[in-house]
Design a protein around this motif. Structure first.
Motif, PDB file in Angstrom:
ATOM      1  N   ALA A  86     150.824  -8.363  14.491  1.00  0.00           N
ATOM      2  CA  ALA A  86     150.883  -6.903  14.419  1.00  0.00           C
ATOM      3  C   ALA A  86     151.855  -6.240  15.391  1.00  0.00           C
ATOM      4  O   ALA A  86     152.320  -5.140  15.125  1.00  0.00           O
ATOM      5  N   GLN A  87     152.129  -6.871  16.515  1.00  0.00           N
ATOM      6  CA  GLN A  87     152.928  -6.235  17.563  1.00  0.00           C
ATOM      7  C   GLN A  87     152.299  -4.896  17.950  1.00  0.00           C
ATOM      8  O   GLN A  87     152.989  -3.897  18.160  1.00  0.00           O
ATOM      9  N   ALA A  88     150.986  -4.879  18.041  1.00  0.00           N
ATOM     10  CA  ALA A  88     150.249  -3.639  18.303  1.00  0.00           C
ATOM     11  C   ALA A  88     150.159  -3.354  19.793  1.00  0.00           C
ATOM     12  O   ALA A  88     150.159  -4.261  20.624  1.00  0.00           O
ATOM     13  N   HIS A  89     150.068  -2.069  20.114  1.00  0.00           N
ATOM     14  CA  HIS A  89     149.834  -1.621  21.486  1.00  0.00           C
ATOM     15  C   HIS A  89     148.386  -1.203  21.681  1.00  0.00           C
ATOM     16  O   HIS A  89     147.880  -1.220  22.793  1.00  0.00           O
TER      17      HIS A  89
ATOM     18  N   ARG B 242     141.029  -1.487  13.639  1.00  0.00           N
ATOM     19  CA  ARG B 242     142.259  -0.722  13.378  1.00  0.00           C
ATOM     20  C   ARG B 242     143.257  -0.974  14.509  1.00  0.00           C
ATOM     21  O   ARG B 242     142.882  -0.998  15.673  1.00  0.00           O
ATOM     22  N   ASP B 243     144.511  -1.167  14.133  1.00  0.00           N
ATOM     23  CA  ASP B 243     145.562  -1.332  15.137  1.00  0.00           C
ATOM     24  C   ASP B 243     146.733  -0.408  14.812  1.00  0.00           C
ATOM     25  O   ASP B 243     146.799   0.169  13.738  1.00  0.00           O
TER      26      ASP B 243
ATOM     27  N   LEU C  99     151.102  -4.742   7.359  1.00  0.00           N
ATOM     28  CA  LEU C  99     151.349  -5.920   6.544  1.00  0.00           C
ATOM     29  C   LEU C  99     151.353  -5.508   5.085  1.00  0.00           C
ATOM     30  O   LEU C  99     150.840  -4.452   4.718  1.00  0.00           O
ATOM     31  N   GLU C 100     151.942  -6.334   4.280  1.00  0.00           N
ATOM     32  CA  GLU C 100     151.978  -6.092   2.838  1.00  0.00           C
ATOM     33  C   GLU C 100     150.700  -6.691   2.261  1.00  0.00           C
ATOM     34  O   GLU C 100     150.594  -7.897   2.075  1.00  0.00           O
ATOM     35  N   VAL C 101     149.723  -5.845   1.993  1.00  0.00           N
ATOM     36  CA  VAL C 101     148.398  -6.295   1.581  1.00  0.00           C
ATOM     37  C   VAL C 101     148.442  -7.075   0.276  1.00  0.00           C
ATOM     38  O   VAL C 101     147.771  -8.099   0.127  1.00  0.00           O
ATOM     39  N   ALA C 102     149.245  -6.640  -0.681  1.00  0.00           N
ATOM     40  CA  ALA C 102     149.280  -7.274  -2.005  1.00  0.00           C
ATOM     41  C   ALA C 102     150.110  -8.557  -2.034  1.00  0.00           C
ATOM     42  O   ALA C 102     149.998  -9.338  -2.974  1.00  0.00           O
ATOM     43  N   ALA C 103     150.920  -8.784  -1.009  1.00  0.00           N
ATOM     44  CA  ALA C 103     151.789  -9.971  -0.993  1.00  0.00           C
ATOM     45  C   ALA C 103     150.980 -11.230  -0.719  1.00  0.00           C
ATOM     46  O   ALA C 103     149.953 -11.182  -0.047  1.00  0.00           O
ATOM     47  N   PRO C 104     151.438 -12.383  -1.244  1.00  0.00           N
ATOM     48  CA  PRO C 104     150.753 -13.645  -0.921  1.00  0.00           C
ATOM     49  C   PRO C 104     150.924 -13.958   0.567  1.00  0.00           C
ATOM     50  O   PRO C 104     151.964 -13.653   1.162  1.00  0.00           O
ATOM     51  N   HIS C 105     149.898 -14.564   1.145  1.00  0.00           N
ATOM     52  CA  HIS C 105     149.933 -14.912   2.573  1.00  0.00           C
ATOM     53  C   HIS C 105     149.773 -16.413   2.724  1.00  0.00           C
ATOM     54  O   HIS C 105     149.033 -17.051   1.969  1.00  0.00           O
TER      55      HIS C 105
ATOM     56  N   GLY D 107     150.409   0.446  11.144  1.00  0.00           N
ATOM     57  CA  GLY D 107     149.224  -0.296  11.546  1.00  0.00           C
ATOM     58  C   GLY D 107     148.387  -0.750  10.367  1.00  0.00           C
ATOM     59  O   GLY D 107     148.743  -0.561   9.212  1.00  0.00           O
ATOM     60  N   THR D 108     147.265  -1.348  10.697  1.00  0.00           N
ATOM     61  CA  THR D 108     146.368  -1.904   9.689  1.00  0.00           C
ATOM     62  C   THR D 108     144.948  -1.472   9.995  1.00  0.00           C
ATOM     63  O   THR D 108     144.555  -1.394  11.155  1.00  0.00           O
ATOM     64  N   ARG D 109     144.186  -1.215   8.930  1.00  0.00           N
ATOM     65  CA  ARG D 109     142.772  -0.893   9.068  1.00  0.00           C
ATOM     66  C   ARG D 109     141.986  -1.819   8.152  1.00  0.00           C
ATOM     67  O   ARG D 109     142.228  -1.872   6.950  1.00  0.00           O
TER      68      ARG D 109
END
Length: 127
Positions: free
Chosen positions: A18-21, A43-44, A49-55, A83-85
């Motif tokens: 995430a490279q989150a602060h 939450r960050d 991220l691309e939620v629908a993309a394959p991981h 960010g992501t939740r």
């Protein structure tokens, strides 16, 4: 144990990608008409991220399968660069009715989830 593993996976994803602060974890128990619900939000403020993309890994898939196996729901929102939740709702089995003797015994020897108050919220924030 399920909540622990879900939080653990979320924290691993934040630290690796995430490279989150900032990071916020909210865990709350709430009554509802169909029985109590346990709500988890992680939450960050990272890159998202691309939620629908394959991981490549199994982390998100494992979280989803764990939540669904417990009769809950998982929602991941991640607008690019914002960010992501991760939001999880799980049934916690308490419907606001008085405890049976079995539930009282269970509360005397609690599992990790029973250490949470029946209602209320706990917030943990890193800065």
């Amino acid at each position: 144990m399920a909540i622990y593993r879900i939080v653990q996976e979320c924290l691993n994803n934040v630290s690796r990608h995430a490279q989150a602060h900032r990071l916020r974890v909210i865990l709350a128990s709430r009554p509802s008409p169909t029985g109590g619900k346990l709500r988890l939000v992680v939450r960050d403020d990272g890159v998202g991220l691309e939620v629908a993309a394959p991981h490549a890994g199994f982390g998100l898939l494992g979280m989803r399968e764990r939540v669904l196996s417990l009769g809950g729901s998982l929602q991941i929102q991640s607008p690019h660069g914002c960010g992501t939740r991760v939001r999880v709702l799980l049934p916690n089995g308490h419907d606001g009715q008085p405890d049976t003797p079995e539930q009282q015994d269970h509360d005397r020897f609690p599992s990790p989830l029973n250490l949470l108050p029946r209602t209320g919220e706990r917030r943990f924030t890193s800065r």
